[in-house]
Design an enzyme around this catalytic site. Sequence first.
Site, PDB file in Angstrom:
ATOM      1  N   SER A  16       0.554  -1.173  -0.019  1.00  0.00           N
ATOM      2  CA  SER A  16       0.055   0.162  -0.232  1.00  0.00           C
ATOM      3  C   SER A  16       0.986   1.166  -0.067  1.00  0.00           C
ATOM      4  CB  SER A  16      -0.983  -0.174   1.255  1.00  0.00           C
ATOM      5  OG  SER A  16      -1.399   1.269   1.362  1.00  0.00           O
TER       6      SER A  16
ATOM      7  N   TYR B 271      -1.506  -0.051  10.470  1.00  0.00           N
ATOM      8  CA  TYR B 271      -1.766  -0.606   9.031  1.00  0.00           C
ATOM      9  C   TYR B 271      -0.575  -0.168   8.010  1.00  0.00           C
ATOM     10  CZ  TYR B 271      -3.750  -0.648   4.506  1.00  0.00           C
ATOM     11  OH  TYR B 271      -3.694  -1.002   3.094  1.00  0.00           O
TER      12      TYR B 271
HETATM   13  C1  8X3 Z   1      -5.212   1.830   1.058  1.00  0.00           C
HETATM   14  C2  8X3 Z   1      -4.568   2.935   0.700  1.00  0.00           C
HETATM   15  O1  8X3 Z   1      -4.911   5.517   0.586  1.00  0.00           O
HETATM   16  O2  8X3 Z   1      -6.396   4.072   2.255  1.00  0.00           O
HETATM   17  O3  8X3 Z   1      -3.984   0.804   1.162  1.00  0.00           O
HETATM   18  O4  8X3 Z   1      -3.964   4.102   2.838  1.00  0.00           O
HETATM   19  S1  8X3 Z   1      -4.936   4.060   1.588  1.00  0.00           S
END
Ligand code: 8X3
Length: 252
Positions: A137, A150
């Site tokens: 990501s 995350y």
């Molecule tokens: C997801 C992308 O922009 O929501 O992995 O972090 S974001």
Amino acid sequence: MLALVTGASAGFGVAICKSLIQQGYRVIGAARRLDKLQQLQAELGADFFPLVLDVSADHHTLEACLKQLPADFGLDQIMVLVNNAGLALGLDAADQANLDDWNTMIDTNTKGLINMTRLVLPYMVKRQTGLIINLGSIAGTYPYPGGNVYGATKAFVAQFSLNLRADLAGTGVRVTNIEPGLCGGTEFSVVRFHGDAEKAEQLYQNTQPLVAEDIANTVAWVVSQPPHININRIEIMPTSQSFNPLKVTPIA
Ligand code: 8X3
């Protein structure tokens, strides 16, 4: 040609399974929800094998599950592993975030990914060919408020992908990390906000986010590269997503 896609029951996973089958692959779609996998099998036919598996399970359970695959979808034949299973939970500041959420993200996004990789990799190395595609990501590169664990799991995925390349030198096995930004039309943000669809919807108002097919197209491009090319990483944002300035807070 056989591929294994984790997180196959929704979003990116469904789009990636469909695209790989269009490209002539047979696909093992792994996910927790059998009903969703069966729906996909009804659509995709005999080239799709539904595998009920929770990547956050302990590695002995995962190994037993993978070793039970039928011979024509055997672990020893997997050419492409797409480590797609992953999730974001919560967007709270670090001092208020839910510790269960943090641990679930670590168990799925990092431990699940390394376990699946370690279980499939020896067969690829033995055959001197194979491709591992990780779904990272942009959150693994760019910090943002509430991205805490995350983003850290996705930074792990980015570095693990590069370190795999170092270990796999000379084996013919390739590794790619695909790093998407804001993506809409999937369960991702609803899951992040613990089922609050309205809150998730607000995130996408007046924007044009990426969609799952954009990521599936990227996977399709990566797998179609000839064996002498390794795509190390691909970072993709929607045009409507960009950067903020660094934050400077006034002294109280
Ligand atoms: C997801 C992308 O922009 O929501 O992995 O972090 S974001």
